[in-house]
Design a protein around this motif. Structure first.
Motif, PDB file in Angstrom:
ATOM      1  N   THR A 107      -3.128  -7.961  38.385  1.00  0.00           N
ATOM      2  CA  THR A 107      -2.720  -8.200  37.003  1.00  0.00           C
ATOM      3  C   THR A 107      -3.891  -8.011  36.042  1.00  0.00           C
ATOM      4  OG1 THR A 107      -0.990  -9.746  37.698  1.00  0.00           O
ATOM      5  CG2 THR A 107      -1.757  -9.898  35.422  1.00  0.00           C
ATOM      6  N   ALA A 141       4.964 -10.326  45.493  1.00  0.00           N
ATOM      7  CA  ALA A 141       3.691 -10.179  44.785  1.00  0.00           C
ATOM      8  C   ALA A 141       3.801  -9.153  43.667  1.00  0.00           C
ATOM      9  CB  ALA A 141       2.589  -9.781  45.771  1.00  0.00           C
ATOM     10  N   PRO A 192      -0.950 -13.390  48.719  1.00  0.00           N
ATOM     11  CA  PRO A 192      -0.081 -12.709  47.746  1.00  0.00           C
ATOM     12  C   PRO A 192      -0.381 -13.097  46.301  1.00  0.00           C
ATOM     13  CG  PRO A 192       1.209 -13.515  49.604  1.00  0.00           C
ATOM     14  CD  PRO A 192      -0.159 -14.106  49.742  1.00  0.00           C
ATOM     15  N   LEU A 193      -0.631 -14.394  46.061  1.00  0.00           N
ATOM     16  CA  LEU A 193      -0.942 -14.829  44.702  1.00  0.00           C
ATOM     17  C   LEU A 193      -2.290 -14.288  44.249  1.00  0.00           C
ATOM     18  CD1 LEU A 193      -0.346 -16.525  42.200  1.00  0.00           C
ATOM     19  CD2 LEU A 193      -1.355 -18.490  43.376  1.00  0.00           C
ATOM     20  N   LEU A 196       5.844 -10.787  40.829  1.00  0.00           N
ATOM     21  CA  LEU A 196       5.000 -11.785  40.174  1.00  0.00           C
ATOM     22  C   LEU A 196       3.923 -11.114  39.324  1.00  0.00           C
ATOM     23  CD1 LEU A 196       4.063 -14.710  39.767  1.00  0.00           C
ATOM     24  CD2 LEU A 196       2.708 -14.486  41.857  1.00  0.00           C
ATOM     25  N   GLY A 197       3.324 -10.046  39.854  1.00  0.00           N
ATOM     26  CA  GLY A 197       2.301  -9.332  39.103  1.00  0.00           C
ATOM     27  C   GLY A 197       2.835  -8.729  37.823  1.00  0.00           C
ATOM     28  N   ILE A 209      -3.880 -11.584  45.278  1.00  0.00           N
ATOM     29  CA  ILE A 209      -3.782 -10.141  45.059  1.00  0.00           C
ATOM     30  C   ILE A 209      -3.016  -9.851  43.778  1.00  0.00           C
ATOM     31  CG2 ILE A 209      -2.819  -8.007  45.982  1.00  0.00           C
ATOM     32  CD1 ILE A 209      -3.400  -9.121  48.777  1.00  0.00           C
ATOM     33  N   ALA A 210      -1.949 -10.617  43.527  1.00  0.00           N
ATOM     34  CA  ALA A 210      -1.179 -10.419  42.295  1.00  0.00           C
ATOM     35  C   ALA A 210      -2.032 -10.711  41.061  1.00  0.00           C
ATOM     36  CB  ALA A 210       0.064 -11.311  42.302  1.00  0.00           C
ATOM     37  N   GLN A 256       6.804 -10.456  51.181  1.00  0.00           N
ATOM     38  CA  GLN A 256       5.641 -10.944  50.452  1.00  0.00           C
ATOM     39  C   GLN A 256       5.123  -9.898  49.466  1.00  0.00           C
ATOM     40  OE1 GLN A 256       2.789 -12.112  53.401  1.00  0.00           O
ATOM     41  NE2 GLN A 256       3.827 -14.036  53.893  1.00  0.00           N
ATOM     42  N   VAL A 257       5.103  -8.639  49.886  1.00  0.00           N
ATOM     43  CA  VAL A 257       4.635  -7.572  48.997  1.00  0.00           C
ATOM     44  C   VAL A 257       5.567  -7.430  47.791  1.00  0.00           C
ATOM     45  CG1 VAL A 257       4.270  -5.077  48.809  1.00  0.00           C
ATOM     46  CG2 VAL A 257       3.412  -6.315  50.793  1.00  0.00           C
TER      47      VAL A 257
END
Length: 373
Positions: free
Chosen positions: A57, A168, A49-50, A171-172, A52-53, A164-165
């Protein structure tokens, strides 16, 4: 290694054939690189998740940076310019989704009836054209449905994935705001902590990497939009149901070079075959091929330029690797990561060659040359 028991390891090494020495050195280097890549891949999967974010970004920051820069030139403060850029992105995505749903919600009802009749026509067409029987098709269909049911995650896993999605995405968005607002200051801060003799190299690599990512992002968005417009217009003219959702799938598929456009075209052809029959499916396939040929032979060379384009073999390997490592998200980010990495490595090698070729100043007469660092 040597017939002389008193030979040192260095002497024993030098007595080996050059081919053996080169093979040993290259094998050791490959093992170290493979181990490093494996550890990075495992870390990325663990922190999917991190990772991908962060990738999303950077991708969106490269897309929104021209808007943020233009707002800054108009006198907007960095905070306000970054916030407007972020809200523009959110509003555009939400507006597009709402428009597609509003214009296609009424089609879902009649689509069910059309699909039922279309599936019967497709079944008759396949049994009449191919050496298969209706019982075989029914058995294959049941097996496919059973496999799809087994592949469907259980509710707990689905809820965890959805959580999680969502995390993410949030966060993104936060990272995107701060990257738009403070990205240049972050980069300058990083350069200030690099040794002076390497600062120029780092600055050049950063400029080339960011330019490549920005060009790739804007070019991909433009080409995906042209693909979606062309195929969507063909679906509308052929009166294929759900033309707008299929155009949206085509647009999203454009972010996965070669593979994404092919899959989106196959989906459009299957819907046309099920809903309108073989003739509409054939015309849809011709429209998809025409649009993709226009993209590959005209748009991509003009928009992407040579600095961003990659060989199809490299693209296929990157997409496959990204898909195996992180699923659909990995397929989306694999190609830009490879493109940026390649351009940065090339820029670093070019800068080092240029520095090595520069003539060094000779010391004044009577003064010893400087000691090597």
């Amino acid at each position: 290694m040597s017939d002389d028991p008193g030979a040192s390891p260095r002497q024993s090494w030098e007595r080996l054939p050059w081919l053996v020495r080169d093979a040993v050195v290259w094998s050791a280097c490959l093992l170290v690189v493979a181990a490093a890549l494996y550890l990075l891949a495992r870390l990325a999967v663990r922190l999917a998740p991190l990772a991908i974010a962060l990738a999303a970004t950077l991708f969106l920051a490269a897309l929104l940076d021209p808007l943020r820069t233009a707002l800054g030139r108009l006198g907007f403060r960095p905070v306000l310019a970054s916030l407007i850029s972020l809200l523009t992105l959110i509003g555009g995505l939400a507006g597009a989704g709402l428009l597609v749903w509003t214009l296609t919600a009424s089609e879902f009802g009649r689509l069910s009836d059309e699909l039922d009749g279309g599936l019967d026509r497709t079944r008759d067409f396949l049994t009449g054209s191919l050496p298969v029987s209706g019982e075989q098709l029914d058995r294959w269909t049941r097996q496919a449905l059973d496999a799809a049911g087994r592949a469907t995650p259980d509710p707990v896993a689905g809820a965890q994935t959805a959580l999680q999605v969502t995390g993410a995405i949030l966060l993104g968005l936060v990272l995107l705001f701060f990257l738009l607002k403070d990205g240049r200051q972050m980069w300058r801060w990083t350069l200030d902590r690099v040794a002076a003799e390497r600062r120029t190299l780092w600055a050049r690599a950063g400029r080339v990497g960011w330019h490549t990512l920005s060009s790739y992002t804007r070019g991909t968005v433009f080409i995906a939009g042209v693909d979606a417009l062309g195929i969507g217009l063909a679906l509308v003219l052929l009166r294929v149901p759900l033309a707008l959702p299929l155009a949206l799938i085509t647009f999203l598929g454009g972010f996965v070079p070669i593979v994404g456009a092919t899959v989106a075209g196959i989906v459009a052809v299957l819907v046309a075959l099920a809903a309108k029959g073989p003739t509409a499916a054939l015309l849809t396939a011709l429209a998809v091929i025409a649009v993709q040929q226009l993209e590959g032979n005209l748009l991509e060379p003009l928009v992407m330029k040579r600095q961003v384009r990659l060989h199809p073999v490299v693209i296929l390997v990157a997409v496959t690797t990204g898909t195996l490592a992180a699923g659909i998200a990995g397929a989306f980010v694999a190609v830009p990561i490879v493109a940026v990495t390649y351009r940065v490595i090339d820029a670093v090698a070019t800068e080092r060659r240029r520095t090595a070729d520069e003539p060094r100043e000779l010391p004044p007469a009577g003064q010893p040359p400087p000691e090597p660092a």
